[in-house]
Every structure is written in C-alpha cells, then in structure tokens.
Design a protein around this motif. Structure first.
Motif, short mmCIF file in Angstrom:
data_model
loop_
_atom_site.label_atom_id
_atom_site.label_comp_id
_atom_site.label_asym_id
_atom_site.label_seq_id
_atom_site.Cartn_x
_atom_site.Cartn_y
_atom_site.Cartn_z
N GLU A 99 9.02 -6.07 6.03
CA GLU A 99 9.25 -5.06 4.98
C GLU A 99 7.97 -4.78 4.21
O GLU A 99 7.66 -3.63 3.89
N ALA A 100 7.21 -5.84 3.92
CA ALA A 100 5.94 -5.65 3.21
C ALA A 100 4.95 -4.86 4.06
O ALA A 100 4.27 -3.96 3.56
N ARG A 101 4.89 -5.17 5.36
CA ARG A 101 3.99 -4.43 6.25
C ARG A 101 4.41 -2.97 6.36
O ARG A 101 3.55 -2.07 6.37
N PHE A 102 5.71 -2.73 6.44
CA PHE A 102 6.21 -1.35 6.55
C PHE A 102 5.86 -0.56 5.29
O PHE A 102 5.40 0.59 5.38
N ASN A 103 6.11 -1.15 4.13
CA ASN A 103 5.80 -0.46 2.87
C ASN A 103 4.31 -0.18 2.74
O ASN A 103 3.91 0.89 2.27
N LEU A 104 3.50 -1.15 3.16
CA LEU A 104 2.04 -0.96 3.09
C LEU A 104 1.59 0.14 4.05
O LEU A 104 0.78 1.00 3.69
N THR A 105 2.16 0.14 5.27
CA THR A 105 1.81 1.18 6.24
C THR A 105 2.24 2.55 5.75
O THR A 105 1.48 3.53 5.85
N ALA A 106 3.47 2.63 5.20
CA ALA A 106 3.96 3.91 4.67
C ALA A 106 3.10 4.40 3.51
O ALA A 106 2.79 5.60 3.41
N ALA A 107 2.70 3.48 2.64
CA ALA A 107 1.85 3.85 1.50
C ALA A 107 0.48 4.34 1.98
O ALA A 107 -0.05 5.33 1.45
#
Length: 377
Positions: A195-203
C-alpha cells in the motif's frame, strides 16, 4: 472478521486499483518465493540423501530423497517462467504434497518413523512461509501435508506405535501453528508495504503529470512539448505519417478579458481545449503555450481540413457561454513536415508561428499553412 479478511488473500484490497497493482507485484514475489522454496528444498532433500548414505541406511531412502531433490529443482526452474499466481501457488502445493507423500510411504515401507523422517515433516511445515501467499493458500498447503501424514499413519491400525503417532501429531500441529503465524505476520507487513509503494507510485505519477500539465485547462504545457516532441514525430514516422503543428490564438482575447472579466476568459480557454481534444485522436496532443495561445501536434493526414473544423466548432453558437454574446474567433498557423524529414521543434514552430501572423494579417479567423522544406531522412 475484518482482520481475517485482510490476511485471507495476499492480493485483495479495498481499492480496485490497489488490488490490480498488488496482483502484478505479488506474482513477481511469488515467482521469487517459489524459486527459493525449490532451491532450498533441493538442498535439503539432497542433504538427506547424503545423510542416509553416510549412515548406511537402506537405499530406498537415498533414492527417494534424491528424486525429491530433482523434483524441487524442476519446480524452482519452472517458477521462473510462470506468470499466473494461481498456477505458482499450485506448483508450491504440489511440491509440498509429493514430499509429504514420499515421506509417509517411506514410513510404511520400512515400518516406522525415523528421526530423520520426523525432522523432514517439521521442515515441510516450516518452509511454507517462504512462499508469499495469503492465509487461504497457506492453510491449504498445511492441510494437505497434515492430511497426508495423518491419513496414512492411521489408515493401517497397529502399523506404528502410539508414541510415534502422538509425537508426529505434536510436531505437525506445533510446526503448523508456528508456520501459519509467520505467514499471517508476513501478509500484514507485505500488505502495508504494498500500500505504501502504491501510494508513493501514484503520488510520483501525479507529480510528474502535474509538472507537464496546465492546471487551468488540462492541456499539456511547454515542458511536455520539449520533452516529448521528438518521440511523438518518431512514432508518427514509424507508422508512415507526417507531422502537423498548429498554433491557435484566440482573437482579441485581451479585449474579452477586459470586457467580461477573467473568469469568462478562463471559460473560453477551457472550452477551446475541450473542442480541440474532441477533434484530436489519442495520439495527438493539445499544448497550452501561454495566455490564449495553444499548439496542437497532430498527424499530417487532412490536418488543414481538421483545423478548419476546429475553427468552425470554436465559433459554434451551440456551445456559447451565457456571459458572452458571441464567441471570439481563432487564428491558426499550420506547419507540416513529411514523414521521415529531419525537422526540429524550433524549425517547425517558427514556420507555424509565421503562418499564424499571416492569418492575423489577413483578417483573423483563418487558417494559414506552411510546409517544412527539410532534408528527408
């Protein structure tokens, strides 16, 4: 129940986009995990074969563990080429099941559980957390091994002494509980990390898009134009298409702003971009150069006719803004380059800009055109 649902699957999340992202990442992780499982099991089984040989025990033990080692090696190699996470999970379960079945058959063949067989049973449970699966799949893998040993040991009454059966049950249940606890902990940590990787990628993607996009109209900006122009015309050329560059200027835009206010001017700009985007295809682009000036990158085919269509649509009263009695006209300068011609952005832009000034000089609301005379590649 909420906590159980969270660890039941390693790829299911509340957000569908996150679930898709996790599915791709977990497939890669599953390949790595099953490869490690296969390699480690290969070493363990071959080690057991050497151990039985050194102890001078029956050759059946040696052959069985050597074959299991080769099977584990095959699983490790196969995992590198598979792309379906469900197939990967089944592959790992098959390896564990066959290893457990072979050990149970050895116990039946030679009439008892040796210390090495007991240790093999424990290791089969303890390697389960090496595979990054959810609790659902881990339970299935553990249950398969447990049922094989329990069913085979109880299927023939009196074959094994009671203390061996109780010891086997204790070892299996203890190893299973420890293994499943490790799996649950790994799922929680892995999901938080995903989830942290996804949020960072999306950001990062959002930030990258914002850096090349105009906030008012949603059109691309000059930075996008400078960074991607060569790639765009290369794609056009690869498909046999030339490139057309059109510069669009809203006539008397300052007067419109002064008369009706900047909010109305902003709506005119937004409507301009909306009209341009509706006419262009997915691989054609609208760029806001600044103020009331826009640029379109399009394929050369029927570029003049399509820009005339855009000019007419922009003046259509059907889309008239309530505060504006008449939509302002637009002047368009067009420059074209044939497919494969060596022409730079600055050269093509200069031609389009000269054509735009020609359109304004001839009375505005017109499309004027120039063709780049560049050396063919």
């Amino acid at each position: 129940m909420k906590a159980l649902r969270a660890i039941w699957s390693s790829t299911d999340f509340a957000a569908s986009e996150l679930t898709r992202y996790a599915g791709e990442v977990m497939c890669r992780e599953a390949r790595k995990g099953i490869f490690v499982l296969g390699v480690l099991t290969t070493l363990l089984m071959l080690g057991f074969a050497v151990l039985y040989y050194a102890l001078g025990m029956r050759s059946g033990y040696q052959y069985t563990f050597a074959i299991l080692g080769l099977l584990a090696l095959h699983v490790a190699i196969s995992a590198r080429s598979l792309r379906d996470i469900k197939v990967l999970y089944v592959l790992a379960m098959v390896l564990l099941a066959l290893s457990g079945l072979a050990c149970a058959l050895l116990a039946h063949r030679y009439g008892g559980f040796t210390a090495t067989l007991f240790s093999t049973v424990v290791l089969l449970f303890m390697v389960v957390p090496l595979v990054p699966w959810g609790l659902r799949e881990a339970l299935a893998a553990v249950a398969i091994v447990y049922v094989i040993f329990t069913g085979s040991s109880l299927s023939v009454g009196g074959r094994f002494p009671p203390e061996a059966l109780w010891t086997l049950q204790f070892l299996m249940l203890s190893a299973a509980v420890i293994s499943l606890c490790l799996v649950c902990y790994a799922i929680v940590v892995r999901k938080e990390h995903l989830e942290a990787r996804f949020n960072l990628t999306a950001a990062n993607e959002k930030l990258a898009r914002v850096s090349v996009q105009d906030s008012l109209t949603g059109a691309w900006n000059r930075r996008f134009l400078e960074e991607h122009f060569d790639q765009i015309i290369a794609r056009y050329a690869a498909a046999g298409n030339g490139c057309a560059l059109g510069i669009i200027d809203v006539d008397r835009f300052k007067q419109l702003n002064d008369t009706y206010g900047h909010s109305v001017g902003d709506q005119v700009l937004q409507r301009t971009v909306g009209t341009l985007s509706a006419v262009l295809s997915e691989d054609e682009y609208v760029v806001r150069l600044g103020g009331d000036e826009f640029l379109v990158i399009m394929k050369d085919a029927a570029a003049r006719e399509r820009l005339d269509q855009i000019r007419q649509r922009l003046g259509d009263r059907a889309g008239l803004l309530p505060a504006v009695p008449a939509m302002p006209s637009v002047s368009i300068g067009l420059a074209r380059a044939a497919a494969g011609s060596r022409v730079s952005l600055s050269e093509l832009y200069l031609l389009a800009d000269k054509s735009l000034y020609a359109a304004k000089a001839r009375g505005r609301g017109l499309v004027c055109e120039a063709v780049a005379q560049a050396e063919a590649a």
